[in-house]
Design a protein around this motif. Sequence first.
Motif, PDB file in Angstrom:
ATOM      1  N   LEU A  75       0.574  -9.904   8.965  1.00 48.29           N
ATOM      2  CA  LEU A  75       1.814  -9.383   9.080  1.00 48.29           C
ATOM      3  C   LEU A  75       2.956 -10.031   9.307  1.00 48.29           C
ATOM      4  CD1 LEU A  75       0.293  -8.104  13.125  1.00 48.29           C
ATOM      5  CD2 LEU A  75       1.054  -7.057  10.792  1.00 48.29           C
ATOM      6  N   ALA A  76       3.241 -11.346   8.438  1.00 49.64           N
ATOM      7  CA  ALA A  76       3.755 -12.220   8.330  1.00 49.64           C
ATOM      8  C   ALA A  76       4.788 -12.138   7.264  1.00 49.64           C
ATOM      9  CB  ALA A  76       4.492 -13.980   8.591  1.00 49.64           C
ATOM     10  N   THR A  77       3.929 -10.854   6.163  1.00 50.61           N
ATOM     11  CA  THR A  77       3.827 -11.084   4.974  1.00 50.61           C
ATOM     12  C   THR A  77       5.210  -9.471   5.105  1.00 50.61           C
ATOM     13  OG1 THR A  77       2.721  -9.487   4.714  1.00 50.61           O
ATOM     14  CG2 THR A  77       2.219 -12.163   4.355  1.00 50.61           C
ATOM     15  N   SER A  81       4.727  -4.218   5.926  1.00 52.32           N
ATOM     16  CA  SER A  81       5.838  -2.834   5.919  1.00 52.32           C
ATOM     17  C   SER A  81       5.167  -2.030   5.438  1.00 52.32           C
ATOM     18  CB  SER A  81       7.176  -3.374   6.310  1.00 52.32           C
ATOM     19  OG  SER A  81       7.361  -3.866   4.980  1.00 52.32           O
ATOM     20  N   ALA A  82       4.637  -2.327   3.940  1.00 51.82           N
ATOM     21  CA  ALA A  82       3.972  -1.006   3.431  1.00 51.82           C
ATOM     22  C   ALA A  82       3.927   0.682   3.927  1.00 51.82           C
ATOM     23  CB  ALA A  82       3.674  -1.673   2.377  1.00 51.82           C
ATOM     24  N   ALA A  83       4.197   1.001   3.355  1.00 48.98           N
ATOM     25  CA  ALA A  83       3.271   2.467   3.849  1.00 48.98           C
ATOM     26  C   ALA A  83       2.155   2.820   2.746  1.00 48.98           C
ATOM     27  CB  ALA A  83       5.000   4.023   3.805  1.00 48.98           C
ATOM     28  N   LEU A 131      -3.370  -3.495  13.741  1.00 52.83           N
ATOM     29  CA  LEU A 131      -2.760  -2.668  12.572  1.00 52.83           C
ATOM     30  C   LEU A 131      -2.943  -1.573  12.397  1.00 52.83           C
ATOM     31  CD1 LEU A 131      -5.388  -4.829   9.953  1.00 52.83           C
ATOM     32  CD2 LEU A 131      -2.843  -5.288  10.641  1.00 52.83           C
ATOM     33  N   GLU A 132      -2.912  -0.519  13.135  1.00 51.87           N
ATOM     34  CA  GLU A 132      -3.274   0.946  12.840  1.00 51.87           C
ATOM     35  C   GLU A 132      -1.675   2.053  13.111  1.00 51.87           C
ATOM     36  OE1 GLU A 132      -5.440   4.134  16.545  1.00 51.87           O
ATOM     37  OE2 GLU A 132      -4.313   2.449  17.531  1.00 51.87           O
ATOM     38  N   THR A 133      -0.561   1.263  13.232  1.00 53.52           N
ATOM     39  CA  THR A 133       0.062   2.004  12.896  1.00 53.52           C
ATOM     40  C   THR A 133       0.640   1.189  11.899  1.00 53.52           C
ATOM     41  OG1 THR A 133       1.818  -0.349  13.575  1.00 53.52           O
ATOM     42  CG2 THR A 133       1.571   1.516  14.970  1.00 53.52           C
ATOM     43  N   ARG A 134       0.300   1.065  11.362  1.00 55.73           N
ATOM     44  CA  ARG A 134       1.117   0.289   9.382  1.00 55.73           C
ATOM     45  C   ARG A 134      -0.283   0.656   8.341  1.00 55.73           C
ATOM     46  NH1 ARG A 134       2.672  -3.258  12.452  1.00 55.73           N
ATOM     47  NH2 ARG A 134       4.381  -4.501  12.255  1.00 55.73           N
ATOM     48  N   GLY A 135      -0.902   2.125   8.778  1.00 58.66           N
ATOM     49  CA  GLY A 135      -1.734   2.696   7.446  1.00 58.66           C
ATOM     50  C   GLY A 135      -3.220   3.052   8.716  1.00 58.66           C
ATOM     51  N   THR A 136      -4.528   2.294   7.368  1.00 50.68           N
ATOM     52  CA  THR A 136      -5.539   3.335   7.416  1.00 50.68           C
ATOM     53  C   THR A 136      -6.673   2.223   8.318  1.00 50.68           C
ATOM     54  OG1 THR A 136      -5.686   5.169   6.884  1.00 50.68           O
ATOM     55  CG2 THR A 136      -8.018   4.842   7.518  1.00 50.68           C
TER      56      THR A 136
END
Length: 249
Positions: A75-77, A81-83, A131-136
């Motif tokens: 999460l620090a990378t 933030s990639a979709a 991680l849920e808000t950042r993808g599957t």
Amino acid sequence: IWTEWLATDLELTITPAIRGGVTLTTPQLAVFPAVVGSGNSWAQGGARVDSPAVSLAPGVQLAALSIRQQVDQFLATPEASAASSLFLLNGGGNDIGFLGQAVLAGAISPDQARAGVVAAAQLMAAQAIRLETRGTVVLLNQADGAQAPVATSPGIRALYQDLTPRFNAALGAALAGSSVLMVDQFAFSRRLVAEPAAFGLTNVTEPACKLDALPLRSAVVCTDSTLVAPGAAQTYLWADSLHATPAYH
């Protein structure tokens, strides 16, 4: 392993974010320091959910970050933030094994181990939800270790039969209402043992590696030349007393 197979199926590339972090103490000292790279796989062998690493193989010391720390680092990378990211998670087996060993050693009570696996499951679910808000997010529950060669002892088998279902039940409960996809690895592992021929397996009870011929009784040092029979990695379920073969994955 399964993440590599899935990446290949999706025509993606998966490489380690960190390599090394292993010390072999026997038959002679060999140190492989942890080296940070730029890969997209943060998983580390021997990792517990939120506790120091554990090695279930004598002679092997691991410097693995916990799964919570792995998620912290990711999460620090900038990539965080990639979709449309796909996250593959599997953890808790080392917690079950560590707590079970502690019971056998008399260090903790069975009730303390039960509480420990429930806490680990809840913490594992929390990492998936982060991680849920950042993808599957795809999360495996834990396979049935009571079927592994290590569980030929009634005491060890009873611990796995007790602790693993507790972990999986707590994991499922903690994920209720989330969008995390939990894969039932427990049921799948039991199906393999019940229907080995359907999956091309010929042996679901014994290790594919000649453990007595290895410097460590672990698949970490097993190669094609130390298999019990040619091609055993593709026809046996177990690589050593606890870890599964490439065929399983």
